[in-house]
Design a protein around this motif. Structure first.
Motif, PDB file in Angstrom:
ATOM      1  N   LEU A 128      44.694  35.259  52.760  1.00  0.00           N
ATOM      2  CA  LEU A 128      43.833  34.141  52.367  1.00  0.00           C
ATOM      3  C   LEU A 128      44.423  33.411  51.156  1.00  0.00           C
ATOM      4  CD1 LEU A 128      40.372  35.906  52.859  1.00  0.00           C
ATOM      5  CD2 LEU A 128      41.443  34.255  54.403  1.00  0.00           C
TER       6      LEU A 128
ATOM      7  N   GLU B  45      36.993  31.229  49.570  1.00  0.00           N
ATOM      8  CA  GLU B  45      36.151  32.193  50.296  1.00  0.00           C
ATOM      9  C   GLU B  45      34.937  32.635  49.479  1.00  0.00           C
ATOM     10  OE1 GLU B  45      38.456  31.728  53.434  1.00  0.00           O
ATOM     11  OE2 GLU B  45      39.302  31.993  51.448  1.00  0.00           O
ATOM     12  N   GLN B  46      34.676  31.969  48.370  1.00  0.00           N
ATOM     13  CA  GLN B  46      33.513  32.390  47.563  1.00  0.00           C
ATOM     14  C   GLN B  46      32.221  32.161  48.329  1.00  0.00           C
ATOM     15  OE1 GLN B  46      33.518  32.299  43.212  1.00  0.00           O
ATOM     16  NE2 GLN B  46      35.019  30.655  43.356  1.00  0.00           N
TER      17      GLN B  46
ATOM     18  N   GLY C 143      30.917  39.204  40.922  1.00  0.00           N
ATOM     19  CA  GLY C 143      30.286  38.813  42.177  1.00  0.00           C
ATOM     20  C   GLY C 143      30.190  37.300  42.217  1.00  0.00           C
ATOM     21  N   THR C 144      30.123  36.726  43.424  1.00  0.00           N
ATOM     22  CA  THR C 144      30.139  35.260  43.529  1.00  0.00           C
ATOM     23  C   THR C 144      28.779  34.638  43.228  1.00  0.00           C
ATOM     24  OG1 THR C 144      29.647  35.481  45.867  1.00  0.00           O
ATOM     25  CG2 THR C 144      31.958  35.265  45.250  1.00  0.00           C
TER      26      THR C 144
ATOM     27  N   ARG D  38      37.419  46.142  44.636  1.00  0.00           N
ATOM     28  CA  ARG D  38      36.137  46.418  45.299  1.00  0.00           C
ATOM     29  C   ARG D  38      36.092  45.827  46.702  1.00  0.00           C
ATOM     30  NH1 ARG D  38      30.713  44.980  42.384  1.00  0.00           N
ATOM     31  NH2 ARG D  38      31.895  43.143  41.802  1.00  0.00           N
ATOM     32  N   ALA D  39      36.796  44.692  46.888  1.00  0.00           N
ATOM     33  CA  ALA D  39      36.808  44.031  48.198  1.00  0.00           C
ATOM     34  C   ALA D  39      37.905  44.598  49.098  1.00  0.00           C
ATOM     35  CB  ALA D  39      36.976  42.531  48.021  1.00  0.00           C
ATOM     36  N   GLY D  40      38.746  45.499  48.572  1.00  0.00           N
ATOM     37  CA  GLY D  40      39.810  46.082  49.382  1.00  0.00           C
ATOM     38  C   GLY D  40      40.811  45.059  49.872  1.00  0.00           C
ATOM     39  N   ILE D  41      41.142  44.096  49.012  1.00  0.00           N
ATOM     40  CA  ILE D  41      42.072  43.049  49.421  1.00  0.00           C
ATOM     41  C   ILE D  41      43.146  42.891  48.355  1.00  0.00           C
ATOM     42  CG2 ILE D  41      40.799  41.099  48.391  1.00  0.00           C
ATOM     43  CD1 ILE D  41      41.303  39.560  51.018  1.00  0.00           C
TER      44      ILE D  41
ATOM     45  N   TYR E 291      31.637  33.035  51.175  1.00  0.00           N
ATOM     46  CA  TYR E 291      31.391  34.236  51.980  1.00  0.00           C
ATOM     47  C   TYR E 291      31.253  35.475  51.094  1.00  0.00           C
ATOM     48  CZ  TYR E 291      33.180  31.066  55.548  1.00  0.00           C
ATOM     49  OH  TYR E 291      33.386  29.994  56.362  1.00  0.00           O
ATOM     50  N   GLY E 292      31.199  35.266  49.791  1.00  0.00           N
ATOM     51  CA  GLY E 292      30.995  36.379  48.885  1.00  0.00           C
ATOM     52  C   GLY E 292      32.278  37.000  48.346  1.00  0.00           C
ATOM     53  N   LEU E 293      33.437  36.446  48.739  1.00  0.00           N
ATOM     54  CA  LEU E 293      34.702  37.003  48.247  1.00  0.00           C
ATOM     55  C   LEU E 293      35.117  36.254  46.982  1.00  0.00           C
ATOM     56  CD1 LEU E 293      37.164  38.862  48.525  1.00  0.00           C
ATOM     57  CD2 LEU E 293      38.196  37.154  50.038  1.00  0.00           C
TER      58      LEU E 293
ATOM     59  N   ARG F 205      42.310  33.692  44.351  1.00  0.00           N
ATOM     60  CA  ARG F 205      42.151  33.366  45.778  1.00  0.00           C
ATOM     61  C   ARG F 205      40.925  32.473  45.912  1.00  0.00           C
ATOM     62  NH1 ARG F 205      42.214  38.160  47.011  1.00  0.00           N
ATOM     63  NH2 ARG F 205      44.295  38.358  47.891  1.00  0.00           N
TER      64      ARG F 205
END
Lengths: 240, 336
Positions: B128, B23-24, B253-254, B136-139, B26-28, B20
């Motif tokens: 997205l 969105e990095q 992590g980003t 961990r991001a629940g996605i 924003y930390g995703l 995906r």
């Protein structure tokens, strides 16, 4: 005088454009200006960017773009004037300080020699800049902390801290969305979720935005948390 | 459309596609398949695009059942015994399953991650732009977490084609994992860089989709171990205060605040992803130009897979024979 920009390869599919070596609003503004140039000119092969304190991380497709060409493109742009963009939106984040929501408030108070109420007053009086978001979804690094309430990071990181934690680490303060380990000191919690994969938009903060904290009571926190769980943003955009 | 149900699944089993992106900031993180080459092989066999979503199966056993309709699957990546109601199944070839068929996959015997792709793909609404699970991001879609017994997944139904198909094995790669030094190699002493490139590193038991921890000599920092947090690439090797490297993988992590000594080249990431805990690895430095040539070669390989697919005809040998049951590459170690 501005330092020379440096382009660093990060493997074969990413590079980092370093514009300086300090945490500073003007420097971060130049990073955002460079990021805006990427959006405006969309150099071939660039997939996405991560603006950070003093550098722009660029993810690209090595099948479309080679490192030398992209590095030259970024070096040219990085050497331009790079006027920082106008400040973004201002957000008001409700925060329940201390007690069960901010278990390190007594430590911060004793370490700084201030009363707990004075630490909270100073934290809630600040106007903070969103320097960057990273590590985990919605984790927001804020600059602008009152030096009188700055405390160094913990030697032994906590294994977990709850969703919505507001914490202090050195001269930074942060909004964290997901529960995670942290070496920062927990001062309070916000019911607002800076990341919610079930909400549209999933994210609402942008680097360059500003943030104020509004102290709320535990009861208000609980009520707002319920609304946030139902998909409401809870943090409001307003005037700085 | 058809449906399968998960009967048994280990902890690292989830739906993954190419990842995906966007969105990095924003930390995703992108998540996505750990081994994009094997994901591509499984997908192309069933007529899907190489980066489409499949089930990424961790090293432990996995069982599923076709609860509705007829499905056609293909499996690639880590090698494991597979049966369907007593019938032995092979990787690298398409398999037609009827309603009620149950497929049992044993623990991986070589490699770590096996990819299970479906003709017609996994049918779910992307979030997205991707179905990839980032636990961990629940996605992730249709479940924002690792798969569990009882989960039902809608997949495209099998076409009515008469013959099954196979893909000959790809040439195996051996030798040290190649890295591009930097972006913070200057934060290490020359002795630390030399030790990093000379040592035999062992993949620690605390490794997962987030990162592979390495055990070996302690690497010395020249300028402390804190940097101003910056972006992290897939395969970046960060060295915290302990001096023990951590290779950051799909669920990284980003951004991070430890110096990164080097980044594993993208063409060698599939091989690293398939190395089980306890494997010994060594690194060799290459230039960005060489790394990019290898990345392009891997892209050519992925794009060319569909031309390598062959029909399994009457007299043709099955891939099980062709491969000698060796799908993920026999190399458990990456040394000389």
């Amino acid at each position: 005088m501005k330092p020379e920009p440096v382009i660093l390869p990060c493997g074969d599919s990413a590079l980092s454009v370093e514009l300086g070596a300090v945490i500073d609003e003007t420097l971060n503004g130049r990073v955002l200006a460079l990021d805006a140039l990427v959006t405006a000119e969309s150099p071939p092969g660039v997939i996405e960017t991560i603006p950070t304190y003093r550098s722009l991380f660029v993810v690209y497709d090595p099948v479309v773009a080679d490192y030398a060409t992209l590095a030259a493109w970024f070096l040219d742009r990085a050497n331009r004037a790079l006027t920082p963009p106008k400040p973004g939106r201002n957000w008001q984040f409700p925060v329940c300080y201390g007690a069960e929501h901010g278990i390190d408030l007594p430590f911060i108070a004793s370490r700084t020699g201030l009363s707990e109420a004075e630490v909270v007053r100073r934290h809630a009086a600040g106007l903070y800049r969103v320097y960057m978001m990273g590590f985990l979804p919605g984790f927001t690094y804020l600059g602008g902390l009152d030096a009188a309430i700055s405390v160094p990071r913990r030697d032994d990181p906590r294994l977990t801290s709850p969703t919505g934690t507001i914490s202090i680490g050195g001269i930074q303060t942060g909004i964290q969305c997901l529960a995670s380990p942290t070496g920062w000191h927990l001062i309070g919690r916000t019911p607002a979720r800076t990341y919610d994969p079930n909400r549209d938009p999933v994210f609402f903060l942008e680097p360059g935005d500003t943030v104020r904290f509004i102290a709320v009571s535990p009861d208000e926190f609980t009520a707002l948390e319920r609304r946030a769980a139902a998909g409401e943003r809870v943090a409001e955009a307003g005037n700085p | 459309m058809s449906t399968i149900e998960i009967i048994e699944a280990g902890p690292y089993t989830s739906i993954q596609d190419r990842g995906r992106f966007g969105e990095q900031r924003y930390g995703l993180g992108p998540a996505g398949a750990m081994d994009r080459l094997s994901l591509g092989i499984a997908n192309v066999l069933v007529g899907q695009a190489p980066g489409d979503a499949a089930i990424e199966i961790g090293p432990l056993p996995m069982t599923f059942r076709v609860t509705e309709g007829v499905v056609r699957i293909a499996v690639a990546g880590a090698v494991r015994g597979m049966t369907s109601d007593g019938r032995a199944l092979s990787g690298h070839e398409t398999i037609l399953l009827n309603e009620g068929d149950r497929v049992q996959m044993r623990a991986a015997s070589q490699g770590v991650f096996t990819y299970l792709a479906f003709e017609g793909g996994i049918r779910a609404e992307p979030v997205l732009g991707s179905l990839s699970v980032h636990a961990r991001a629940g996605i992730g879609c249709p479940y924002p977490r690792a798969l569990q017994p009882g989960d039902r997944i809608t997949v495209g139904g099998a076409s009515t084609r008469e013959t099954e198909r196979l893909l000959p094995p790809l040439a195996e790669t051996h030798g040290p994992l190649r890295v591009v030094l930097g972006p913070q190699d200057e934060h290490f002493t020359p002795a630390a860089i030399a030790a990093f490139l000379a040592a035999d590193w062992t993949i620690s038991s605390t490794s997962d989709r987030m990162g592979f921890r390495l055990e070996g000599p302690k690497l010395e920092h020249a300028k402390g171990f804190n940097i101003i947090s910056d972006g992290i690439a897939f395969g970046a090797i960060q060295v915290p205060g302990s001096g023990q490297p951590l290779v950051l993988m799909a669920d990284r992590g980003t951004t991070g605040g430890y110096p990164k000594i080097a980044v594993v080249i993208s063409a060698d990431l599939p091989r690293l992803a398939q190395m089980p805990v306890g494997s010994k690895i060594r690194f060799a430095a290459v230039s960005v130009a060489v790394a990019q040539l290898e990345a392009r070669a891997m892209a050519v390989t992925l794009a060319g897979l569909k031309d390598q697919v062959r029909e399994i005809g009457g007299g043709e040998l099955s891939s099980a024979f062709l491969l000698g049951a060796n799908l993920a590459g026999g190399a458990v170690d990456a040394l000389e």
